[in-house]
Design a protein around this motif. Structure first.
Motif, PDB file in Angstrom:
ATOM      1  N   PRO A 191      -2.516   3.916  -4.648  1.00 42.08           N
ATOM      2  CA  PRO A 191      -1.665   2.874  -4.059  1.00 42.08           C
ATOM      3  C   PRO A 191      -0.949   2.068  -5.136  1.00 42.08           C
ATOM      4  N   LYS A 192       0.272   1.625  -4.833  1.00 45.22           N
ATOM      5  CA  LYS A 192       1.053   0.887  -5.818  1.00 45.22           C
ATOM      6  C   LYS A 192       0.544  -0.533  -6.003  1.00 45.22           C
ATOM      7  N   HIS A 233      -5.512   0.757   2.318  1.00 46.99           N
ATOM      8  CA  HIS A 233      -4.323   1.177   1.582  1.00 46.99           C
ATOM      9  C   HIS A 233      -3.957   2.604   1.958  1.00 46.99           C
ATOM     10  N   GLU A 234      -2.664   2.900   1.828  1.00 47.10           N
ATOM     11  CA  GLU A 234      -2.182   4.249   2.077  1.00 47.10           C
ATOM     12  C   GLU A 234      -2.141   5.012   0.762  1.00 47.10           C
ATOM     13  N   GLU A 269      -2.414   8.407   6.507  1.00 41.40           N
ATOM     14  CA  GLU A 269      -3.775   7.944   6.781  1.00 41.40           C
ATOM     15  C   GLU A 269      -4.144   6.826   5.813  1.00 41.40           C
ATOM     16  N   TYR A 270      -4.754   5.777   6.350  1.00 41.86           N
ATOM     17  CA  TYR A 270      -5.164   4.645   5.536  1.00 41.86           C
ATOM     18  C   TYR A 270      -6.654   4.761   5.198  1.00 41.86           C
ATOM     19  N   ARG A 284     -12.930   5.213  -2.008  1.00 45.31           N
ATOM     20  CA  ARG A 284     -12.214   5.102  -0.739  1.00 45.31           C
ATOM     21  C   ARG A 284     -12.983   5.816   0.367  1.00 45.31           C
ATOM     22  N   GLN A 285     -12.693   5.393   1.629  1.00 47.32           N
ATOM     23  CA  GLN A 285     -13.268   6.010   2.824  1.00 47.32           C
ATOM     24  C   GLN A 285     -12.245   5.876   3.948  1.00 47.32           C
TER      25      GLN A 285
END
Length: 515
Positions: free
Chosen positions: A192-193, A203-204, A209-210, A236-237
């Motif tokens: 993510p940026k 976050h994407e 998908e987030y 992430r999850q």
């Protein structure tokens, strides 16, 4: 849980790199590297021992000030000029830990021994100074990147794959450096940026998908480094995995209650005053159902077949809702039990990891990490209470000769014996830790210089008068320093004690010195 996993992973990575950096630093400061001629064959044996101490060292070499490799493990790159390499250039100004990179020349030599391709390394380098403090060589080491996979596998939860938990390592350019080839992973994840370190949020990752994402910074392996790594660990999850099925059940219950309310209003409007009283009664019963009532009797005096059927349907619906409510409660209990069990397992694992990370496996004393923490604790307490403390740096005299003469097993026995003598010579409030191969650090709280020297002499005498088979009597040199509120950091007293240690060795060893 994801934040704890991210911080734990960052701690493991930082600890591993600090240990490798310290190994290279300590080896560069040994008498062999400081005094011996650069063409001595003893360097090959010393480099080989360090190479065997850690499975992920791919190459360790000694390079002269012009960049020519003089000695190296397995004779790889001997005679080659590495003066253009960043690790050689930067390490002439101090200890250097380089970012992940490929080394084509070395990789070609190792290609038949390591299956992964391309091969990537982390560089560790330290300057070698002579007795006058002049730069005489550079000691460099390449550690294979696969150590990261093994380290992460140790902290990854057993059910991580089932729960779709993923760990990434990101460099200063926001590029994924672990796992290898991220473009081949499902969804081709892109960092993510916008995100904040030590924060969590959805976050994407380059797709629709987030993910719930947590970020933890990896501590720099070299303090005040001019070339920081700026690594981050990101865990992430998927959002759908995070949300439990309880939400679905709650939506179903809400829709049923809303549908029942619509039915009640529609029937009341259609039937009018003729059935208003039974409808009102049914509405009250429905309200009790929606309020969570369980023991409800549907004994409405219906004056039509339809109302009787409605009464029966309401009773069946209440029974169904009650059954689903109980099922939801049981599901919640099972979920809470599972969460509590997993939390307890994670806490136990974290406690065990914390203990292992702070204990020297051979001597049972605290290790360098624990020693740094205790030094910082004592320094902060001194700044609050204005109470000085003493720092002792101790080194076993001629320990290399013990290893060379009797073998490393006897050397380990000597280290264990010295550790036991230190513990029996100290007070309960004192601290002792092994911070190097044969180097020990001792902290004496609330102790002045005179008492610190007395305790140091006691330790030295106890070790000297004791006996270790088959070596016999051994001796130690000890440097003593006092920590004072005027000092900038806890490291100042350690550096002074280190100077005292070198003064004791230069004065003939087997003595206590302070500066």
């Amino acid at each position: 849980m994801l934040r704890t996993l991210a911080k734990g992973t960052a701690t493991v990575l930082a600890k591993n790199m600090r240990e490798r950096r310290r190994e290279v630093e300590l080896l560069a400061q040994t008498p062999l590297f400081v005094r011996a001629p650069l063409d001595s064959k003893d360097f090959d044996a010393s480099l080989g021992r360090l190479h065997q101490s850690y499975a992920y060292y791919s190459w360790i070499g000694l390079v002269d000030i012009h960049g020519q490799v003089l000695h190296a493990t397995n004779n790889n790159l001997v005679g080659e000029n590495v003066s253009s390499r960043p690790w050689f250039q930067h390490s002439q100004q101090g200890t250097y830990v380089g970012d992940l990179h490929e080394a084509a020349l070395l990789a070609g030599l190792l290609r038949n021994k390591i299956h992964e391709w391309p091969i990537r390394f982390i560089d560790f380098a330290a300057p070698v100074y002579d007795q006058k403090g002049q730069l005489r060589a550079v000691l460099g080491a390449h550690a294979h990147w696969r150590w990261t996979s093994d380290a992460i596998n140790e902290v990854m939860p057993d059910d991580a794959r089932q729960r779709k938990i993923e760990i990434f390592i990101v460099n200063s350019n926001n590029e994924i450096i672990y796992p290898d080839h991220p473009e081949k992973l499902p969804g081709s994840p892109v960092v993510p940026k916008k995100y904040k370190t030590d924060d969590s949020g959805f976050h994407e990752w380059g797709s629709n998908e987030y993910y719930l994402t947590t970020v933890a910074a990896v501590s720099e392996p070299v303090a005040d480094n001019k070339w920081p790594l700026n690594w981050k660990v990101m865990v992430r999850q998927p959002r759908d995995q995070v949300l439990s099925e309880v939400n679905k059940l709650q939506r179903i219950v809400t829709l049923i209650v809303a549908a029942a309310a619509v039915v009640f209003i529609f029937l009341a409007w259609m039937l009018g005053d003729y059935i208003s009283r039974p409808i009102i009664q049914l509405s009250k019963l429905a309200k009790k159902v929606s309020d969570g009532g369980e023991k409800i009797l549907f004994n409405v005096s219906a004056n039509s077949k339809e109302l009787k059927e409605l009464n029966s349907a309401m009773e069946d619906m209440a029974a169904t809702l009650l059954a689903r409510k109980h099922a939801l409660e049981d599901a919640n209990k099972d979920l809470q039990s599972t969460v509590a069990e997993r939390t307890a397992e994670l806490e136990a694992a974290n406690q065990e990891l914390s203990q292992l990370a702070r204990r020297d496996a051979l001597t049972g004393l605290s290790n360098r990490l624990a020693a740094n923490e205790r030094l910082l604790h004592e320094f902060h307490r001194m700044m609050r209470n204005q109470e000085q403390y003493a720092v002792l740096m101790m080194d076993i005299d001629f320990f290399k000769k013990v290893n060379d003469t009797y073998g490393h097993a006897t050397g380990d026995a000597v280290l264990t014996h010295v550790a036991n003598q230190i513990q029996t010579s100290l007070r309960k409030t004192d601290f002792a830790g092994r911070v190097g191969g044969e180097e020990f650090l001792i902290i004496l709280p609330k102790t002045n210089l005179e008492n610190a020297i007395s305790i140091a002499e006691k330790i030295r005498q106890n070790i000297k008068t004791s006996h270790v088979d088959p070596v016999g009597h051994i001796s130690v040199s000890i440097g003593v320093a006092m920590a004072a509120p005027a000092q900038e950091s806890a490291q100042t007293a350690v550096d002074q004690a280190d100077k005292g240690l070198y003064a004791a060795k230069q004065a003939g060893r087997d003595r206590v010195a302070s500066v």
